[in-house]
Motif scaffolding. Structure first.
Motif, PDB file in Angstrom:
ATOM      1  N   ARG A 101       0.856  -1.194   0.000  1.00  0.00           N
ATOM      2  CA  ARG A 101       0.000   0.000   0.000  1.00  0.00           C
ATOM      3  C   ARG A 101       0.887   1.236   0.000  1.00  0.00           C
ATOM      4  O   ARG A 101       1.768   1.387   0.850  1.00  0.00           O
ATOM      5  CB  ARG A 101      -0.911   0.006   1.215  1.00  0.00           C
ATOM      6  N   CYS A 102       0.664   2.126  -0.954  1.00  0.00           N
ATOM      7  CA  CYS A 102       1.462   3.348  -1.047  1.00  0.00           C
ATOM      8  C   CYS A 102       0.713   4.351  -1.921  1.00  0.00           C
ATOM      9  O   CYS A 102      -0.348   4.047  -2.472  1.00  0.00           O
ATOM     10  CB  CYS A 102       2.856   3.055  -1.625  1.00  0.00           C
ATOM     11  N   ALA A 103       1.279   5.551  -2.041  1.00  0.00           N
ATOM     12  CA  ALA A 103       0.705   6.593  -2.899  1.00  0.00           C
ATOM     13  C   ALA A 103       1.327   6.511  -4.284  1.00  0.00           C
ATOM     14  O   ALA A 103       2.464   6.051  -4.453  1.00  0.00           O
ATOM     15  CB  ALA A 103       0.952   7.970  -2.295  1.00  0.00           C
ATOM     16  N   ALA A 104       0.579   6.934  -5.274  1.00  0.00           N
ATOM     17  CA  ALA A 104       1.100   6.958  -6.640  1.00  0.00           C
ATOM     18  C   ALA A 104       2.283   7.920  -6.734  1.00  0.00           C
ATOM     19  O   ALA A 104       2.404   8.865  -5.952  1.00  0.00           O
ATOM     20  CB  ALA A 104       0.000   7.351  -7.618  1.00  0.00           C
ATOM     21  N   LYS A 105       3.159   7.667  -7.689  1.00  0.00           N
ATOM     22  CA  LYS A 105       4.344   8.492  -7.934  1.00  0.00           C
ATOM     23  C   LYS A 105       5.274   8.519  -6.716  1.00  0.00           C
ATOM     24  O   LYS A 105       5.881   9.530  -6.386  1.00  0.00           O
ATOM     25  CB  LYS A 105       3.947   9.906  -8.353  1.00  0.00           C
ATOM     26  N   SER A 106       5.349   7.363  -6.016  1.00  0.00           N
ATOM     27  CA  SER A 106       6.270   7.215  -4.897  1.00  0.00           C
ATOM     28  C   SER A 106       7.006   5.889  -5.049  1.00  0.00           C
ATOM     29  O   SER A 106       6.572   5.009  -5.799  1.00  0.00           O
ATOM     30  CB  SER A 106       5.534   7.263  -3.560  1.00  0.00           C
ATOM     31  N   ASN A 107       8.125   5.734  -4.343  1.00  0.00           N
ATOM     32  CA  ASN A 107       8.910   4.511  -4.364  1.00  0.00           C
ATOM     33  C   ASN A 107       8.685   3.764  -3.054  1.00  0.00           C
ATOM     34  O   ASN A 107       8.949   4.298  -1.975  1.00  0.00           O
ATOM     35  CB  ASN A 107      10.396   4.819  -4.549  1.00  0.00           C
ATOM     36  N   HIS A 108       8.176   2.537  -3.162  1.00  0.00           N
ATOM     37  CA  HIS A 108       7.831   1.752  -1.978  1.00  0.00           C
ATOM     38  C   HIS A 108       8.662   0.477  -1.964  1.00  0.00           C
ATOM     39  O   HIS A 108       8.753  -0.241  -2.969  1.00  0.00           O
ATOM     40  CB  HIS A 108       6.338   1.408  -2.005  1.00  0.00           C
ATOM     41  N   LYS A 109       9.281   0.186  -0.805  1.00  0.00           N
ATOM     42  CA  LYS A 109      10.081  -1.021  -0.640  1.00  0.00           C
ATOM     43  C   LYS A 109       9.526  -1.808   0.532  1.00  0.00           C
ATOM     44  O   LYS A 109       9.322  -1.264   1.618  1.00  0.00           O
ATOM     45  CB  LYS A 109      11.550  -0.665  -0.394  1.00  0.00           C
ATOM     46  N   HIS A 110       9.263  -3.095   0.310  1.00  0.00           N
ATOM     47  CA  HIS A 110       8.675  -3.944   1.337  1.00  0.00           C
ATOM     48  C   HIS A 110       9.410  -5.279   1.358  1.00  0.00           C
ATOM     49  O   HIS A 110       9.569  -5.933   0.322  1.00  0.00           O
ATOM     50  CB  HIS A 110       7.185  -4.160   1.049  1.00  0.00           C
ATOM     51  N   THR A 111       9.869  -5.686   2.541  1.00  0.00           N
ATOM     52  CA  THR A 111      10.614  -6.931   2.706  1.00  0.00           C
ATOM     53  C   THR A 111       9.793  -7.905   3.531  1.00  0.00           C
ATOM     54  O   THR A 111       9.256  -7.538   4.585  1.00  0.00           O
ATOM     55  CB  THR A 111      11.968  -6.672   3.384  1.00  0.00           C
ATOM     56  N   VAL A 112       9.679  -9.149   3.056  1.00  0.00           N
ATOM     57  CA  VAL A 112       8.924 -10.180   3.776  1.00  0.00           C
ATOM     58  C   VAL A 112       9.772 -11.441   3.868  1.00  0.00           C
ATOM     59  O   VAL A 112      10.589 -11.734   2.992  1.00  0.00           O
ATOM     60  CB  VAL A 112       7.587 -10.493   3.077  1.00  0.00           C
ATOM     61  N   SER A 113       9.580 -12.168   4.956  1.00  0.00           N
ATOM     62  CA  SER A 113      10.222 -13.475   5.151  1.00  0.00           C
ATOM     63  C   SER A 113       9.116 -14.511   5.258  1.00  0.00           C
ATOM     64  O   SER A 113       8.212 -14.383   6.107  1.00  0.00           O
ATOM     65  CB  SER A 113      11.096 -13.477   6.404  1.00  0.00           C
ATOM     66  N   LEU A 114       9.168 -15.535   4.421  1.00  0.00           N
ATOM     67  CA  LEU A 114       8.079 -16.504   4.302  1.00  0.00           C
ATOM     68  C   LEU A 114       8.556 -17.899   4.659  1.00  0.00           C
ATOM     69  O   LEU A 114       9.622 -18.341   4.201  1.00  0.00           O
ATOM     70  CB  LEU A 114       7.524 -16.499   2.879  1.00  0.00           C
ATOM     71  N   GLY A 115       7.755 -18.590   5.474  1.00  0.00           N
ATOM     72  CA  GLY A 115       7.986 -19.992   5.758  1.00  0.00           C
ATOM     73  C   GLY A 115       7.149 -20.864   4.847  1.00  0.00           C
ATOM     74  O   GLY A 115       6.053 -20.476   4.435  1.00  0.00           O
ATOM     75  N   LEU A 116       7.650 -22.054   4.529  1.00  0.00           N
ATOM     76  CA  LEU A 116       6.968 -22.963   3.599  1.00  0.00           C
ATOM     77  C   LEU A 116       6.276 -24.055   4.396  1.00  0.00           C
ATOM     78  O   LEU A 116       6.929 -24.981   4.915  1.00  0.00           O
ATOM     79  CB  LEU A 116       7.971 -23.546   2.601  1.00  0.00           C
ATOM     80  N   TYR A 117       4.958 -23.943   4.509  1.00  0.00           N
ATOM     81  CA  TYR A 117       4.173 -24.908   5.279  1.00  0.00           C
ATOM     82  C   TYR A 117       4.219 -26.287   4.610  1.00  0.00           C
ATOM     83  O   TYR A 117       4.035 -26.423   3.407  1.00  0.00           O
ATOM     84  CB  TYR A 117       2.729 -24.421   5.384  1.00  0.00           C
ATOM     85  N   GLY A 118       4.431 -27.331   5.423  1.00  0.00           N
ATOM     86  CA  GLY A 118       4.404 -28.694   4.921  1.00  0.00           C
ATOM     87  C   GLY A 118       5.626 -29.101   4.112  1.00  0.00           C
ATOM     88  O   GLY A 118       5.593 -30.113   3.408  1.00  0.00           O
ATOM     89  N   LEU A 119       6.698 -28.339   4.196  1.00  0.00           N
ATOM     90  CA  LEU A 119       7.906 -28.668   3.438  1.00  0.00           C
ATOM     91  C   LEU A 119       8.521 -29.956   3.984  1.00  0.00           C
ATOM     92  O   LEU A 119       8.791 -30.072   5.185  1.00  0.00           O
ATOM     93  CB  LEU A 119       8.913 -27.523   3.538  1.00  0.00           C
ATOM     94  N   ALA A 120       8.742 -30.950   3.099  1.00  0.00           N
ATOM     95  CA  ALA A 120       9.343 -32.227   3.499  1.00  0.00           C
ATOM     96  C   ALA A 120      10.863 -32.109   3.477  1.00  0.00           C
ATOM     97  O   ALA A 120      11.444 -31.421   2.635  1.00  0.00           O
ATOM     98  CB  ALA A 120       8.881 -33.337   2.564  1.00  0.00           C
ATOM     99  N   ASP A 121      11.520 -32.810   4.416  1.00  0.00           N
ATOM    100  CA  ASP A 121      12.983 -32.739   4.503  1.00  0.00           C
ATOM    101  C   ASP A 121      13.680 -33.755   3.614  1.00  0.00           C
ATOM    102  O   ASP A 121      14.905 -33.899   3.662  1.00  0.00           O
ATOM    103  CB  ASP A 121      13.432 -32.907   5.949  1.00  0.00           C
ATOM    104  N   GLU A 122      12.907 -34.489   2.803  1.00  0.00           N
ATOM    105  CA  GLU A 122      13.521 -35.469   1.903  1.00  0.00           C
ATOM    106  C   GLU A 122      14.372 -34.756   0.859  1.00  0.00           C
ATOM    107  O   GLU A 122      13.927 -33.803   0.208  1.00  0.00           O
ATOM    108  CB  GLU A 122      12.440 -36.298   1.211  1.00  0.00           C
ATOM    109  N   GLY A 123      15.578 -35.199   0.689  1.00  0.00           N
ATOM    110  CA  GLY A 123      16.465 -34.624  -0.318  1.00  0.00           C
ATOM    111  C   GLY A 123      17.258 -33.437   0.173  1.00  0.00           C
ATOM    112  O   GLY A 123      18.133 -32.938  -0.539  1.00  0.00           O
ATOM    113  N   MET A 124      16.984 -32.936   1.386  1.00  0.00           N
ATOM    114  CA  MET A 124      17.753 -31.812   1.910  1.00  0.00           C
ATOM    115  C   MET A 124      19.083 -32.291   2.457  1.00  0.00           C
ATOM    116  O   MET A 124      19.171 -33.334   3.115  1.00  0.00           O
ATOM    117  CB  MET A 124      16.968 -31.094   3.023  1.00  0.00           C
ATOM    118  N   ASP A 125      20.110 -31.556   2.180  1.00  0.00           N
ATOM    119  CA  ASP A 125      21.434 -31.888   2.694  1.00  0.00           C
ATOM    120  C   ASP A 125      22.089 -30.615   3.222  1.00  0.00           C
ATOM    121  O   ASP A 125      21.455 -29.558   3.312  1.00  0.00           O
ATOM    122  CB  ASP A 125      22.299 -32.539   1.603  1.00  0.00           C
TER     123      ASP A 125
END
Length: 376
Positions: A101-125
């Motif tokens: 959400r921002c005003a027109a003719k402005s520069n908006h920066k938004h940082t998010v950190s997302l977790g992955l629900y149900g991620l299986a650990d198979e193949g992870m090393d």
């Protein structure tokens, strides 16, 4: 993942003769199943089709594949075969929404950190599991999608996870030029298995801030004052525009033309006329002018005022509110006006004289009461 999906493949009869068909699903996974009760010796009429329902029940968030084989016999031809490749995409439930959400003719920066629900650990090393992402526009109009593709830029910082509890970080860089609202989806895909996670993205762009310098119009009562100014488009292409005042602007303000073509950048521009027609005196009126194209918006504050008033000098008064000089002098020499009656009465000798007079009056009244009454 953990839910059942369904689809239908429509084999069609290619000739004018009926033929027998049988269906078979070939896959190395048990997540696909044919749902029809009968899969053999199905007779199809000429130029018809049948629905072949297939269920997909993945246990993990990963992509699966299969082949649907339809075999048929038409007279002496016993080698009729149709093969349909099936691709099953397992997705996690929709994740948390991302709001921009921002005003027109402005520069908006938004940082998010997302977790992955149900991620299986198979193949992870120890080296970690890689992911990719993309933006999809399932509910956007063509115009909204064009805005998002041009003004929204998404960057994934480090798209590698070493544990199922890790977080992926994304930066949203948004520079809109006009107000609009839209919805999109951030889709994260696991490289090794094809598993998908969707995160809704909601975009709300408000009106831009007004230009730095307001437009000032000065007009006398029951007159019309006009101000001219020119504008060009922000690009070297002409664009259709609309010009109007907001609903909370003064009704004495108007703009023309209300629509037309905005000349490209580098030209003399399109000329606009602002008119102010005040009808009565009062506080200064104001308005907000909006000029917008499909790609950009400009906002101007318009201020109004009345011409300044200079008080005339050396004009004789028509009201006789002064005393005659001779009468004024006479009043000023009156002896009565100079004597303070209250102060004089408060002197001690005057107080004693007043008490004597009061005593004499009391004596006279007492003698009057002792006289006999006279009958008439």
């Amino acid at each position: 993942a953990g839910r059942r999906g369904a689809a239908a493949a429509p084999p069609e009869s290619p000739s004018a003769d009926s033929f027998d068909s049988s269906k078979k699903a070939e896959t190395g996974y048990e997540v696909f199943k044919l749902l029809p009760k009968t899969t053999r010796e199905i007779v199809m009429a000429p130029f018809t089709s049948i629905q072949v329902p297939i269920s997909f029940s993945p246990d993990n968030i990963e992509e699966k594949g299969a082949r649907l084989i339809v075999r048929g016999e038409l007279g002496q031809k016993k080698d009729l075969v149709w093969i349909y490749n099936i691709r099953g995409l397992a997705e996690a439930p929709a994740g948390n929404s991302i709001l921009l959400r921002c005003a027109a003719k402005s520069n908006h920066k938004h940082t998010v950190s997302l977790g992955l629900y149900g991620l299986a650990d198979e193949g992870m090393d120890a080296e970690g599991e890689g992911f990719v992402f993309r933006i999809e526009y399932p509910s956007c109009t063509d115009r909204q999608r064009r805005y998002l593709e041009e003004w929204l830029y998404v960057v994934g910082d480090d798209l590698t996870l070493t544990s199922v509890d890790g977080l992926l970080t994304f930066q949203f860089l948004f520079s809109p030029l006009r107000p609009f609202s839209a919805g999109a989806e951030l889709v994260v895909i696991r490289k090794s298995t094809g598993g998908r996670w969707r995160f809704p993205v909601r975009v709300d762009v408000e009106d831009a801030e007004p230009e730095d310098k307001p437009i000032v119009i000065e007009a006398a009562i029951k007159t019309v004052k006009k101000v001219l100014f020119s504008m060009t488009n922000r690009t070297q292409e002409a664009a259709k525009f609309q010009a109007f005042f907001t609903v909370d602007s003064a009704s004495t303000l108007s703009v023309s033309p209300a629509s037309g073509v905005l000349e490209p950048y580098g030209t003399d521009g399109t000329e606009f006329t602002l008119a102010y027609a005040p009808l009565e005196y009062g506080k200064a009126e104001r308005g907000r002018l909006i000029v917008q194209t499909d790609e950009c918006q400009w906002i101007y504050d318009v201020l109004t005022r009345h011409p300044g008033y200079d008080v005339p000098g050396d004009v004789p008064s028509k009201l006789d509110n002064r005393l005659d000089p001779h009468l004024s002098a006479s009043l000023g020499t009156s002896k009565l006006g100079k004597k303070n009656i209250i102060a004089e009465n408060m002197k001690s000798k005057n107080i004693m004289q007043g008490r004597v007079r009061n005593d004499k009056a009391k004596q006279i009244l007492s003698k009057v009461k002792d006289l006999p009454a006279v009958e008439r």
